[in-house]
Design a protein around this motif. Sequence first.
Motif, short mmCIF file in Angstrom:
data_model
loop_
_atom_site.label_atom_id
_atom_site.label_comp_id
_atom_site.label_asym_id
_atom_site.label_seq_id
_atom_site.Cartn_x
_atom_site.Cartn_y
_atom_site.Cartn_z
N ASN A 76 -6.89 21.43 16.90
CA ASN A 76 -6.55 20.87 18.19
C ASN A 76 -5.65 21.78 19.02
N SER A 77 -6.12 22.99 19.22
CA SER A 77 -5.36 23.95 20.02
C SER A 77 -5.95 24.07 21.42
N ASP A 78 -5.16 24.60 22.31
CA ASP A 78 -5.70 25.01 23.60
C ASP A 78 -6.38 26.34 23.43
N THR A 79 -7.29 26.65 24.35
CA THR A 79 -7.85 28.00 24.34
C THR A 79 -7.30 28.74 25.53
N LEU A 80 -7.23 30.04 25.36
CA LEU A 80 -6.66 30.86 26.42
C LEU A 80 -7.48 32.13 26.54
N ASN A 81 -7.79 32.52 27.75
CA ASN A 81 -8.31 33.85 28.01
C ASN A 81 -7.29 34.56 28.87
N SER A 82 -6.73 35.61 28.36
CA SER A 82 -5.73 36.31 29.14
C SER A 82 -6.37 37.55 29.76
N THR A 83 -5.72 38.10 30.75
CA THR A 83 -6.24 39.28 31.41
C THR A 83 -6.25 40.47 30.46
N ILE A 84 -7.19 41.38 30.66
CA ILE A 84 -7.24 42.52 29.76
C ILE A 84 -6.15 43.53 30.08
N LEU A 85 -5.53 43.37 31.23
CA LEU A 85 -4.49 44.32 31.58
C LEU A 85 -3.17 43.86 31.00
N ALA A 86 -2.51 44.74 30.30
CA ALA A 86 -1.28 44.36 29.63
C ALA A 86 -0.09 45.01 30.32
N ALA A 87 1.01 44.29 30.30
CA ALA A 87 2.24 44.89 30.77
C ALA A 87 2.64 45.98 29.79
N GLN A 88 3.23 47.02 30.30
CA GLN A 88 3.64 48.09 29.40
C GLN A 88 5.06 47.87 28.93
N GLY A 89 5.44 48.65 27.94
CA GLY A 89 6.82 48.66 27.50
C GLY A 89 7.19 47.46 26.68
N LEU A 105 -3.28 40.31 21.31
CA LEU A 105 -3.32 39.06 22.06
C LEU A 105 -1.98 38.34 22.00
N THR A 106 -1.11 38.79 21.14
CA THR A 106 0.15 38.09 20.93
C THR A 106 1.10 38.28 22.10
N VAL A 107 1.23 39.54 22.52
CA VAL A 107 2.15 39.82 23.61
C VAL A 107 1.69 39.17 24.93
N PRO A 108 0.39 39.30 25.28
CA PRO A 108 -0.04 38.58 26.48
C PRO A 108 0.15 37.06 26.37
N PHE A 109 0.02 36.56 25.16
CA PHE A 109 0.25 35.13 24.94
C PHE A 109 1.71 34.78 25.24
N ALA A 110 2.60 35.64 24.78
CA ALA A 110 4.03 35.40 25.04
C ALA A 110 4.30 35.39 26.55
N ARG A 111 3.68 36.35 27.24
CA ARG A 111 3.85 36.40 28.69
C ARG A 111 3.34 35.13 29.35
N TYR A 112 2.17 34.68 28.87
CA TYR A 112 1.56 33.48 29.42
C TYR A 112 2.48 32.27 29.23
N VAL A 113 3.05 32.18 28.04
CA VAL A 113 3.92 31.05 27.74
C VAL A 113 5.13 31.04 28.67
N VAL A 114 5.69 32.24 28.87
CA VAL A 114 6.87 32.32 29.74
C VAL A 114 6.50 31.95 31.17
N MET A 158 11.38 39.06 25.29
CA MET A 158 11.12 40.26 26.07
C MET A 158 10.66 39.94 27.49
N PHE A 159 10.18 38.70 27.68
CA PHE A 159 9.77 38.30 29.03
C PHE A 159 10.80 37.36 29.66
N GLY A 160 11.95 37.24 29.01
CA GLY A 160 13.05 36.53 29.64
C GLY A 160 13.25 35.10 29.21
N LEU A 161 12.47 34.64 28.22
CA LEU A 161 12.67 33.27 27.75
C LEU A 161 13.19 33.34 26.32
N LYS A 162 14.48 33.02 26.17
CA LYS A 162 15.13 33.22 24.88
C LYS A 162 14.97 31.99 23.99
N GLY A 163 15.07 32.26 22.70
CA GLY A 163 15.23 31.17 21.74
C GLY A 163 13.99 30.34 21.49
#
Length: 459
Positions: free
Chosen positions: A57-70, A105-114, A332-337
Amino acid sequence: MGKYGEEGDRLIFKVLDSGEYLEKTLTYKKLLDLSGQTLHQRQLQDKVLASMDSKTNSDTLNSTILAAQGKQSEIESQLIYFINESLTSKRITSEISEKALRYDLTVPFARYVVQHQNEITFPFKRFQVQPVWRADRPQRGRYREFYQCDADVVGSDSLLNEAEFIMIYDEALTQLGLKDFSIKINNRKILSGIAQVIDKSDNIIDLTVAIDKLDKIGLDGVTKELLEKGFTDADIDKLKPVILLEGNNTEKLASLREALAQSEIGLKGCDEIETVFGYIERCPLQTAKLELDITLARGLNYYTGAIFEVKTNEVNMGSIGGGGRYDDLTGMFGLKGLTGAGISFGADRIYDVLEELNLFPAGSNQTTQVLICNFDKAGELYSLPLLQQLRRNNINTELYPAGAKIKKQMEYANNKNIPYVVVIGGDEMQTGLLTFKDMASGVQEKLTADEIVAKLNRD
RNA sequence: GUAGGCAUAGCUCAGUUGGUUAGAGCACCAGAUUGUGGUUCUGGGGGUCGUGGGUUCGAGCCCCAUUGCUUACCCCA
């Protein structure tokens, strides 16, 4: 590039590989080019993996192929595919934009969540099947473009999540037909504990990278590498019993607790692993062997708790899955904890394994049952209602475009393993009795459209 | 990033110490068979020998460079 005309080329994202443009490249192997049966098999596999989505019972996500650097570690950054965005402006000097193809897919997921934190209900689960890119040297089982299937949950520190991921691995890989694979589990806290008891917390990376190679280079190799990194013989003597843990999971844990008695964090890691084992005991795995493996150190950059790796024991292949818990990924995207945990399936490696083990059903790509052959415009028009009638009766039917010789059309049916052919020429149109041919036996008979439907529906 | 191997037809590959017009199998096209595939027979089209330079009377072959592929490392799915 250069295949779309001037206008088209201006809109293409150009890719930099180690600072050089990739031009005049017709087929770039180890980038994906899926077709025909291969693609069908892949879809089959993706379907099974994606079915886990609804089960958990998860959501599905398609994130952009372009990733933030750094956002990746230094080591990972070496493997990032950078992009030169082709600017349409008339600047004299072309600017290379700071963009990259996503590494995972993990880092873009983190960005999406933030970015969507206000819309998301936590704990938030999501499943994602998409390609990622690495500027790696390709070789067996290593691609520059490959699919990852990620399952993550963010906003819950319950160890039930770890247990659930283990069950997902077991369920999905079992469904795909794997008979013998291991889910290796470790805990970053245990690694921290080990570093702590020899007073080398600052060198934990060197320590774990060396230990990780144990099964490849043996104890001597590990010892040598550690000495080079500035560890002492005394350190290594203390490490030995930990590295060379023996016995089943329970015995290993007991020895670890002894060795880590002085380390609070190390003991906490033991507790966590034990809890997860306890959950799994309540719902035993179908196929997977769950093993505590303290040499497992992947993803040390952000994992803070559990670390997973999945290996097949049937084929020589790198890991086919990995994951773990990260307490502060969104930081790293500004949402701590915000704590999260996730796993990834290496879809392409799994595909390679399945193919090597011949686990894809043969002939699974044969879908067309009937081919309608015709000779001219009149036959074409006559055939259309039949095409519709057959399809509406759930018979997969193809109509060959008129204009080809009958021989050509038969050859087409033969090459595509289409079992039945209907031939419609002048005689057939006049009498309504169509020539119906069984390709396997070569037998032909004259049947009406209704009789053909009835005959095929009986099969 | 490190170390090897490879690059000849659409595909898989032969190609002798450097010597006429670079071959085979498969695939493709045509015919034997004007309305019949899968078997068979006959014929045909296909190649800047990865690219650029060099040595030589002469290079697919030798040398240098370059690009790509590939295997094993590092690391990772």
